[in-house]
Design an enzyme around this catalytic site. Structure first.
Site, PDB file in Angstrom:
ATOM      1  N   TYR A  86     -12.190  -4.721  -5.341  1.00 42.81           N
ATOM      2  CA  TYR A  86     -11.645  -4.942  -6.679  1.00 42.81           C
ATOM      3  C   TYR A  86     -12.673  -5.383  -7.712  1.00 42.81           C
ATOM      4  O   TYR A  86     -12.330  -5.543  -8.882  1.00 42.81           O
ATOM      5  CB  TYR A  86     -10.507  -5.971  -6.611  1.00 42.81           C
ATOM      6  CG  TYR A  86      -9.382  -5.527  -5.713  1.00 42.81           C
ATOM      7  CD1 TYR A  86      -8.526  -4.506  -6.101  1.00 42.81           C
ATOM      8  CD2 TYR A  86      -9.189  -6.108  -4.465  1.00 42.81           C
ATOM      9  CE1 TYR A  86      -7.498  -4.078  -5.272  1.00 42.81           C
ATOM     10  CE2 TYR A  86      -8.159  -5.690  -3.626  1.00 42.81           C
ATOM     11  CZ  TYR A  86      -7.329  -4.675  -4.035  1.00 42.81           C
ATOM     12  OH  TYR A  86      -6.316  -4.252  -3.215  1.00 42.81           O
TER      13      TYR A  86
ATOM     14  N   HIS B  92      -4.950   1.341 -11.756  1.00 38.05           N
ATOM     15  CA  HIS B  92      -5.312   0.699 -10.487  1.00 38.05           C
ATOM     16  C   HIS B  92      -6.819   0.526 -10.460  1.00 38.05           C
ATOM     17  O   HIS B  92      -7.563   1.470 -10.752  1.00 38.05           O
ATOM     18  CB  HIS B  92      -4.859   1.530  -9.288  1.00 38.05           C
ATOM     19  CG  HIS B  92      -3.378   1.613  -9.190  1.00 38.05           C
ATOM     20  ND1 HIS B  92      -2.612   0.574  -8.730  1.00 38.05           N
ATOM     21  CD2 HIS B  92      -2.523   2.606  -9.541  1.00 38.05           C
ATOM     22  CE1 HIS B  92      -1.336   0.930  -8.791  1.00 38.05           C
ATOM     23  NE2 HIS B  92      -1.260   2.151  -9.291  1.00 38.05           N
TER      24      HIS B  92
END
Length: 149
Positions: free
Chosen positions: A23, A100
């Site tokens: 991430y 995302h």
């Protein structure tokens, strides 16, 4: 002045800490700051909200009705499970872009399904925190061009 709601789902409050190899190192605060700054540059009001609770996300979507022109949503783990959030988005008739941070299509098979993609204006995956910027830039160029120049 157009208004964009940046809506972040569960565990995104841990950005920068949780699995940074997937991430990235940007925090949620970094992402929100970037979105606010980009909004100012283009005369767009940006509101942000994050919750780990499905009902709070739904309430935020309901409250956005007639106040927001676009939702940029990262439903996170709810991507693959929440018909309720999908129904809330469709119920308020606010266009939305799905974002995302990771490439969900290159990860576990169960992450490949989204309850949102078929109704989203666009889906931005795998660009890290930059995906939020791409979503706002898309709005500036394609949704609000006359309002932001």
């Amino acid at each position: 002045m157009p208004t964009i709601l940046i809506l972040n789902g569960p565990n995104l409050n841990l950005l920068g800490l949780r699995e940074p190899h997937i991430y990235g190192e940007s925090t949620l605060e970094d992402v929100e700051k970037m979105c606010h700054e980009l909004g100012k540059q283009h005369n767009i009001s940006v509101k942000t909200f994050q919750s780990n609770h499905e009902g709070q996300l739904i309430d935020c979507i309901h409250e956005a009705r007639n106040k927001v022109d676009l939702i940029v949503i990262n439903p996170a783990g709810y991507t693959h499970t929440s018909i309720a959030i999908r129904d809330a988005l469709l119920g308020v008739s606010i266009p939305f872009i799905e974002v995302h941070i990771s490439n969900v299509h290159a990860r576990e098979k169960w992450r490949n399904h989204s309850y949102f993609s078929d109704k989203a204006l666009a889906c931005i995956v795998g660009l890290g925190a930059f995906g939020y910027e791409v979503a706002i830039q898309h709005a500036v160029r394609n949704l609000f061009p006359k309002l932001t120049s």
